[in-house]
Write a protein that holds these residues in place. Structure first.
Motif, PDB file in Angstrom:
ATOM      1  N   ILE A  56       0.835  -1.205   0.000  1.00 22.04           N
ATOM      2  CA  ILE A  56       0.000   0.000   0.000  1.00 22.04           C
ATOM      3  C   ILE A  56       0.868   1.252   0.000  1.00 22.04           C
ATOM      4  CG2 ILE A  56      -1.770   1.281   1.244  1.00 22.04           C
ATOM      5  CD1 ILE A  56      -2.701  -1.392   0.019  1.00 22.04           C
ATOM      6  N   ALA A  57       1.914   1.256   0.827  1.00 22.38           N
ATOM      7  CA  ALA A  57       2.773   2.438   0.935  1.00 22.38           C
ATOM      8  C   ALA A  57       3.546   2.691  -0.359  1.00 22.38           C
ATOM      9  CB  ALA A  57       3.737   2.277   2.108  1.00 22.38           C
ATOM     10  N   ILE A  58       4.098   1.644  -0.953  1.00 27.35           N
ATOM     11  CA  ILE A  58       4.850   1.804  -2.201  1.00 27.35           C
ATOM     12  C   ILE A  58       3.915   2.216  -3.333  1.00 27.35           C
ATOM     13  CG2 ILE A  58       6.266   0.631  -3.919  1.00 27.35           C
ATOM     14  CD1 ILE A  58       7.716   1.162  -1.283  1.00 27.35           C
ATOM     15  N   PHE A  59       2.744   1.608  -3.389  1.00 27.83           N
ATOM     16  CA  PHE A  59       1.727   1.982  -4.378  1.00 27.83           C
ATOM     17  C   PHE A  59       1.371   3.463  -4.243  1.00 27.83           C
ATOM     18  CE2 PHE A  59      -3.051   2.176  -4.957  1.00 27.83           C
ATOM     19  CZ  PHE A  59      -3.014   2.324  -6.337  1.00 27.83           C
ATOM     20  N   ASN A  60       1.164   3.899  -3.020  1.00 29.80           N
ATOM     21  CA  ASN A  60       0.848   5.303  -2.757  1.00 29.80           C
ATOM     22  C   ASN A  60       1.988   6.218  -3.200  1.00 29.80           C
ATOM     23  OD1 ASN A  60      -0.766   7.448  -1.268  1.00 29.80           O
ATOM     24  ND2 ASN A  60       1.148   7.521  -0.119  1.00 29.80           N
ATOM     25  N   ALA A  61       3.223   5.795  -2.939  1.00 33.02           N
ATOM     26  CA  ALA A  61       4.385   6.602  -3.321  1.00 33.02           C
ATOM     27  C   ALA A  61       4.506   6.719  -4.838  1.00 33.02           C
ATOM     28  CB  ALA A  61       5.656   5.992  -2.736  1.00 33.02           C
ATOM     29  N   TYR A  68       0.267  11.130 -10.338  1.00 33.15           N
ATOM     30  CA  TYR A  68      -1.127  10.704 -10.432  1.00 33.15           C
ATOM     31  C   TYR A  68      -2.009  11.280  -9.320  1.00 33.15           C
ATOM     32  CZ  TYR A  68       0.615   7.298 -13.812  1.00 33.15           C
ATOM     33  OH  TYR A  68       1.195   6.701 -14.906  1.00 33.15           O
ATOM     34  N   LEU A  69      -1.418  12.072  -8.424  1.00 36.20           N
ATOM     35  CA  LEU A  69      -2.184  12.691  -7.342  1.00 36.20           C
ATOM     36  C   LEU A  69      -2.134  14.220  -7.412  1.00 36.20           C
ATOM     37  CD1 LEU A  69      -1.098  10.383  -4.371  1.00 36.20           C
ATOM     38  CD2 LEU A  69      -3.346  10.454  -5.456  1.00 36.20           C
ATOM     39  N   ASN A 244       0.662  -1.675 -15.464  1.00 37.55           N
ATOM     40  CA  ASN A 244      -0.744  -1.245 -15.535  1.00 37.55           C
ATOM     41  C   ASN A 244      -0.862   0.277 -15.548  1.00 37.55           C
ATOM     42  OD1 ASN A 244      -2.607  -3.810 -15.097  1.00 37.55           O
ATOM     43  ND2 ASN A 244      -0.820  -4.055 -13.754  1.00 37.55           N
ATOM     44  N   ARG A 245      -0.007   0.907 -16.333  1.00 40.46           N
ATOM     45  CA  ARG A 245      -0.045   2.368 -16.410  1.00 40.46           C
ATOM     46  C   ARG A 245      -1.368   2.872 -16.987  1.00 40.46           C
ATOM     47  NH1 ARG A 245       3.710   5.257 -13.367  1.00 40.46           N
ATOM     48  NH2 ARG A 245       5.403   3.783 -12.991  1.00 40.46           N
ATOM     49  N   ASP A 246      -2.034   2.056 -17.773  1.00 41.89           N
ATOM     50  CA  ASP A 246      -3.332   2.467 -18.312  1.00 41.89           C
ATOM     51  C   ASP A 246      -4.357   2.643 -17.195  1.00 41.89           C
ATOM     52  OD1 ASP A 246      -3.132  -0.305 -17.869  1.00 41.89           O
ATOM     53  OD2 ASP A 246      -4.776  -0.730 -19.267  1.00 41.89           O
ATOM     54  N   LEU A 247      -4.308   1.765 -16.187  1.00 40.73           N
ATOM     55  CA  LEU A 247      -5.227   1.886 -15.055  1.00 40.73           C
ATOM     56  C   LEU A 247      -4.858   3.073 -14.168  1.00 40.73           C
ATOM     57  CD1 LEU A 247      -5.764  -1.848 -13.990  1.00 40.73           C
ATOM     58  CD2 LEU A 247      -7.189  -0.397 -15.455  1.00 40.73           C
ATOM     59  N   LEU A 248      -3.565   3.355 -14.062  1.00 40.70           N
ATOM     60  CA  LEU A 248      -3.142   4.523 -13.292  1.00 40.70           C
ATOM     61  C   LEU A 248      -3.612   5.809 -13.969  1.00 40.70           C
ATOM     62  CD1 LEU A 248       0.497   3.621 -12.138  1.00 40.70           C
ATOM     63  CD2 LEU A 248      -1.688   3.093 -11.057  1.00 40.70           C
ATOM     64  N   PHE A 251      -7.210   6.218 -13.276  1.00 37.07           N
ATOM     65  CA  PHE A 251      -7.343   6.706 -11.902  1.00 37.07           C
ATOM     66  C   PHE A 251      -7.143   8.218 -11.860  1.00 37.07           C
ATOM     67  CE2 PHE A 251      -5.072   8.145  -8.128  1.00 37.07           C
ATOM     68  CZ  PHE A 251      -5.888   7.717  -7.092  1.00 37.07           C
ATOM     69  N   TYR A 252      -6.126   8.693 -12.566  1.00 41.46           N
ATOM     70  CA  TYR A 252      -5.837  10.127 -12.582  1.00 41.46           C
ATOM     71  C   TYR A 252      -7.010  10.924 -13.156  1.00 41.46           C
ATOM     72  CZ  TYR A 252      -3.568  14.558 -13.645  1.00 41.46           C
ATOM     73  OH  TYR A 252      -3.257  15.895 -13.713  1.00 41.46           O
ATOM     74  N   LEU A 253      -7.515  10.483 -14.281  1.00 45.18           N
ATOM     75  CA  LEU A 253      -8.624  11.187 -14.923  1.00 45.18           C
ATOM     76  C   LEU A 253      -9.883  11.132 -14.056  1.00 45.18           C
ATOM     77  CD1 LEU A 253      -8.093   9.948 -18.601  1.00 45.18           C
ATOM     78  CD2 LEU A 253      -7.432  12.156 -17.608  1.00 45.18           C
ATOM     79  N   GLN A 254     -10.064  10.021 -13.367  1.00 45.33           N
ATOM     80  CA  GLN A 254     -11.218   9.850 -12.489  1.00 45.33           C
ATOM     81  C   GLN A 254     -11.188  10.836 -11.322  1.00 45.33           C
ATOM     82  OE1 GLN A 254     -11.159   6.102 -10.406  1.00 45.33           O
ATOM     83  NE2 GLN A 254     -13.377   6.081 -10.080  1.00 45.33           N
ATOM     84  N   ASN A 255      -9.990  11.191 -10.878  1.00 45.44           N
ATOM     85  CA  ASN A 255      -9.844  12.021  -9.681  1.00 45.44           C
ATOM     86  C   ASN A 255      -9.503  13.476  -9.960  1.00 45.44           C
ATOM     87  OD1 ASN A 255      -9.945  10.204  -7.107  1.00 45.44           O
ATOM     88  ND2 ASN A 255      -8.757   9.030  -8.602  1.00 45.44           N
ATOM     89  N   PHE A 256      -9.272  13.819 -11.211  1.00 46.49           N
ATOM     90  CA  PHE A 256      -8.775  15.161 -11.520  1.00 46.49           C
ATOM     91  C   PHE A 256      -9.695  16.262 -10.999  1.00 46.49           C
ATOM     92  CE2 PHE A 256      -8.243  18.955 -14.129  1.00 46.49           C
ATOM     93  CZ  PHE A 256      -6.874  19.157 -13.998  1.00 46.49           C
TER      94      PHE A 256
END
Length: 292
Positions: A56-61, A68-69, A244-248, A251-256
């Motif tokens: 979780i921590a590495i994914f978040n980083a 992406y955040l 899985n950069r396509d899913l990332l 995620f970015y577009l979903q949260n923008f």
């Protein structure tokens, strides 16, 4: 007379702000948007089957450092940041929200990581360390004195994350894209990778978030097998994200829109508090470092 009226008017404005700001629309909207981002982080982590704290921590980083955040689609380490006033019911949110602007320092990254780990019910905390003193013997003396005087050293200049999960006790410094994992031994955090860093862990440190007393010098040492497992899990997490950069991107577009509203509202609060002379540099602001 005119000056007195102006001062009284400013004081009334300040009093009104302090009595209502925790429940005003802007703060509530920032909370709601942040919760939506957390929901989506949790959902994507579940898609990747990330369950352990290290995952979780590495994914978040990765989400953070690869942009992406952020509304700017990038993230930069920046010292000397001034934070808005903390909310009474959430003393860390004012630090966390800064992440979405695309820049921050060690405290912003560590507090954001804690929020994400909390969402997954992973036991974790934030630890104050000193990255400047490289002399091992001198650090041993300082650790000894912190024990005698029963207080944390005032020389700390950096914060990192601590995770305790299923007999795995370790520290993470996610300040830069060169992510670092530390184990504990004899009052020090030592890196598990080629950087060979050693940080003194000061005792008598109360949690920033609850009344729990934590003596980090008593954190049990990782076995060689545990250390190897954590490194493997961290590398696997990086590989899964890279594949899985396509899913990332989704995620970015979903949260923008959430990022955009958070930043707009954050800037409104910042300007308001600046006009009322409420904002000031938070602890660690001038001491934040980027060598870790």
């Amino acid at each position: 007379m005119f000056i007195d009226k102006k001062i009284r008017s400013k004081q009334r404005e300040l009093d009104n702000y302090l009595s209502t700001y925790a429940n005003d629309f802007i703060h509530q909207e920032m909370k709601e948007d942040f919760d939506k981002v957390l929901d989506n982080i949790e959902s994507l982590a579940n898609t990747f089957n990330f369950k352990m704290g290290i995952e979780i921590a590495i994914f978040n980083a990765i989400l953070l450092h690869d942009g992406y955040l952020s509304i700017t689609c990038k993230y930069s380490y920046k010292k000397g940041i001034v934070d808005i006033k903390a909310l009474p019911d959430d003393k860390t949110l004012s630090y966390v929200l800064k992440i979405f602007s695309g820049n921050g320092s060690c405290r912003h990254i560590a507090f954001f990581t804690k929020k994400v780990l909390d969402r997954f019910n992973i036991k974790n905390n934030i630890v104050s360390v000193d990255t400047r003193e490289k002399d091992y013997n001198l650090n041993e003396i300082r650790l000894f004195l912190s024990n005698i005087h029963k207080k944390i050293s005032t020389n700390t200049n950096h914060v990192i994350n601590y995770i305790s999960e299923n007999d795995y006790n370790y520290f993470l410094d996610l300040t830069s894209s060169q992510l670092k994992i530390f184990g504990a031994s004899n009052g020090f955090a030592y890196s598990l990778d080629v950087y060979n860093l050693i940080l003194p862990l000061y005792s008598y440190d109360y949690s920033l978030f609850n009344e729990e007393f934590i003596d980090y010098r008593k954190v049990p040492k990782l076995t060689d097998g545990q250390a190897e497992y954590l490194i493997d899990k961290a590398n696997d997490t990086i590989d899964i994200c890279d594949a899985n950069r396509d899913l990332l991107l989704q995620f970015y577009l979903q949260n923008f829109d959430n990022y955009q509203r958070i930043n707009e509202n954050y800037n409104k609060v910042y300007e308001k508090e600046k006009s009322l002379k409420l904002i000031k540099c938070a602890e660690h602001t001038k001491g934040d470092v980027d060598e870790l």
